[in-house]
Design a protein around this motif. Sequence first.
Motif, PDB file in Angstrom:
ATOM      1  N   GLU A  47      12.244  50.509  39.001  1.00 35.72           N
ATOM      2  CA  GLU A  47      13.567  50.766  38.432  1.00 35.72           C
ATOM      3  C   GLU A  47      14.235  51.976  39.068  1.00 35.72           C
ATOM      4  OE1 GLU A  47      16.950  50.305  36.113  1.00 35.72           O
ATOM      5  OE2 GLU A  47      15.326  48.907  36.605  1.00 35.72           O
ATOM      6  N   LYS A  48      13.471  53.042  39.296  1.00 34.99           N
ATOM      7  CA  LYS A  48      13.959  54.269  39.940  1.00 34.99           C
ATOM      8  C   LYS A  48      15.246  54.817  39.303  1.00 34.99           C
ATOM      9  CE  LYS A  48      11.993  53.526  44.568  1.00 34.99           C
ATOM     10  NZ  LYS A  48      11.211  52.311  44.255  1.00 34.99           N
ATOM     11  N   PRO A  49      15.174  55.245  38.033  1.00 28.78           N
ATOM     12  CA  PRO A  49      16.368  55.858  37.432  1.00 28.78           C
ATOM     13  C   PRO A  49      16.714  57.161  38.142  1.00 28.78           C
ATOM     14  CG  PRO A  49      14.460  56.223  36.039  1.00 28.78           C
ATOM     15  CD  PRO A  49      14.020  55.265  37.116  1.00 28.78           C
ATOM     16  N   ASP A  50      17.988  57.509  38.139  1.00 26.72           N
ATOM     17  CA  ASP A  50      18.434  58.762  38.746  1.00 26.72           C
ATOM     18  C   ASP A  50      18.288  59.933  37.780  1.00 26.72           C
ATOM     19  OD1 ASP A  50      19.478  57.640  41.288  1.00 26.72           O
ATOM     20  OD2 ASP A  50      20.866  56.611  39.941  1.00 26.72           O
ATOM     21  N   VAL A  51      18.574  59.691  36.513  1.00 22.85           N
ATOM     22  CA  VAL A  51      18.579  60.749  35.501  1.00 22.85           C
ATOM     23  C   VAL A  51      17.996  60.214  34.207  1.00 22.85           C
ATOM     24  CG1 VAL A  51      19.972  62.469  34.269  1.00 22.85           C
ATOM     25  CG2 VAL A  51      20.722  61.648  36.522  1.00 22.85           C
ATOM     26  N   ILE A  52      17.254  61.063  33.522  1.00 26.33           N
ATOM     27  CA  ILE A  52      16.769  60.761  32.176  1.00 26.33           C
ATOM     28  C   ILE A  52      17.354  61.777  31.218  1.00 26.33           C
ATOM     29  CG2 ILE A  52      14.753  60.728  30.652  1.00 26.33           C
ATOM     30  CD1 ILE A  52      13.127  59.903  33.202  1.00 26.33           C
ATOM     31  N   VAL A  53      18.010  61.295  30.170  1.00 25.29           N
ATOM     32  CA  VAL A  53      18.359  62.153  29.032  1.00 25.29           C
ATOM     33  C   VAL A  53      17.161  62.098  28.099  1.00 25.29           C
ATOM     34  CG1 VAL A  53      19.941  62.570  27.121  1.00 25.29           C
ATOM     35  CG2 VAL A  53      20.816  61.659  29.295  1.00 25.29           C
ATOM     36  N   LEU A  54      16.388  63.177  28.064  1.00 20.14           N
ATOM     37  CA  LEU A  54      15.099  63.152  27.384  1.00 20.14           C
ATOM     38  C   LEU A  54      15.209  63.904  26.054  1.00 20.14           C
ATOM     39  CD1 LEU A  54      11.687  63.507  29.195  1.00 20.14           C
ATOM     40  CD2 LEU A  54      12.006  64.024  26.781  1.00 20.14           C
ATOM     41  N   VAL A  55      15.151  63.142  24.979  1.00 19.98           N
ATOM     42  CA  VAL A  55      15.283  63.685  23.624  1.00 19.98           C
ATOM     43  C   VAL A  55      13.891  64.064  23.125  1.00 19.98           C
ATOM     44  CG1 VAL A  55      16.121  63.259  21.296  1.00 19.98           C
ATOM     45  CG2 VAL A  55      17.251  62.149  23.256  1.00 19.98           C
ATOM     46  N   TYR A  56      13.738  65.303  22.720  1.00 23.36           N
ATOM     47  CA  TYR A  56      12.422  65.796  22.289  1.00 23.36           C
ATOM     48  C   TYR A  56      12.639  66.929  21.304  1.00 23.36           C
ATOM     49  CZ  TYR A  56      12.900  70.135  24.969  1.00 23.36           C
ATOM     50  OH  TYR A  56      13.308  71.365  25.423  1.00 23.36           O
ATOM     51  N   ASN A  57      11.543  67.424  20.732  1.00 22.98           N
ATOM     52  CA  ASN A  57      11.640  68.628  19.910  1.00 22.98           C
ATOM     53  C   ASN A  57      10.765  69.728  20.497  1.00 22.98           C
ATOM     54  OD1 ASN A  57       9.425  66.854  18.573  1.00 22.98           O
ATOM     55  ND2 ASN A  57       9.009  68.897  17.749  1.00 22.98           N
ATOM     56  N   ASP A  58      11.303  70.921  20.473  1.00 21.83           N
ATOM     57  CA  ASP A  58      10.580  72.097  20.932  1.00 21.83           C
ATOM     58  C   ASP A  58       9.562  72.514  19.875  1.00 21.83           C
ATOM     59  OD1 ASP A  58      10.460  74.585  22.769  1.00 21.83           O
ATOM     60  OD2 ASP A  58      10.824  75.441  20.767  1.00 21.83           O
ATOM     61  N   HIS A  59       8.428  73.064  20.331  1.00 18.53           N
ATOM     62  CA  HIS A  59       7.359  73.495  19.429  1.00 18.53           C
ATOM     63  C   HIS A  59       7.176  75.011  19.527  1.00 18.53           C
ATOM     64  CE1 HIS A  59       6.689  69.244  20.411  1.00 18.53           C
ATOM     65  NE2 HIS A  59       6.118  69.136  19.224  1.00 18.53           N
TER      66      HIS A  59
END
Length: 301
Positions: A47-59
């Motif tokens: 697939e080779k995406p160019d960008v990921i919007v990565l939703v996460y939570n900081d610890h």
Amino acid sequence: MARITHGIACSHIPVLGYAFDHGKEGEDYFRPAFEGFEWTRKFMKEEKPDVIVLVYNDHASAFDMKIIPTFAIGCGESYPPADEGFGARPVPPVEGHADLAWHIAQSLILDEFDMTIINEMKVDHGLTVPLSMMYGHVDTWPVKVIPLAVNVVTYPPPSGNRCWALGEAIARAVSSFGEDLKVQVWGTGGMSHQLQGPRAGLINTEWDNMFLDRLIGDSQDLRQIPHIEYLRETGSEGIEMVMWLIMRGALGRSTRALHRHYHVPVSNTALGHLVLEPVDGSVPPSPTLEQSNAAAQTLVA
């Protein structure tokens, strides 16, 4: 223009980072967890995406009790891995996409989301473990990442409905960016787990699989699940699943599943993973965005 091609959901269990970093993926305990990502690693290479919007939570790596943003977006050029008490993970720094990140930040704020903009921060296992699961051992990450941190640690976390609406607004922002980019949105965290108190070790496989099922197809009812149901059914840390709704909201009305993986236990946690693609490819409409952008253009002029 930029377009969202897929959404990925993935638990960000810290012990998977430890196993990955110490070459334990093939051990009997960890093998079933890692085998569920073999399909996805092949998919990502194709697939080779160019960008990921990565939703996460900081610890408590970038934020602590001094400052608790509900939604924060990273607009910097790069993000080094954080030291979470045992030294930083031996993984590459994360390279951002500042132009798209700033565009998304502006669009979200004009779309009436109050975002915290972060230009410098370190990223912990919440962000780096999913990258390792999806890409394996690499010298540099083959994709640019826009971190989007959500408060699911300190009460009150955002509602599922607000998270879904944020995903819709991200889709509108991405679709209005002029550069031709393939973008994925990842929702991380969860599934059912509780780390403390009398219910420590709680895992609810029936509820987890119901949630996975309902992310596929027309999933609008998920946005109305109240906080108390997450807490009651999936433990105090199960509330992290609202971050999956940001990913799901960004994919439009309906989805199809390309890959699904669920395994218990990993440490004292349930592991969930989905790869979704939008069915109709439509961008969620906004009744206020056109007005907001017109007002912004007036201010600029």
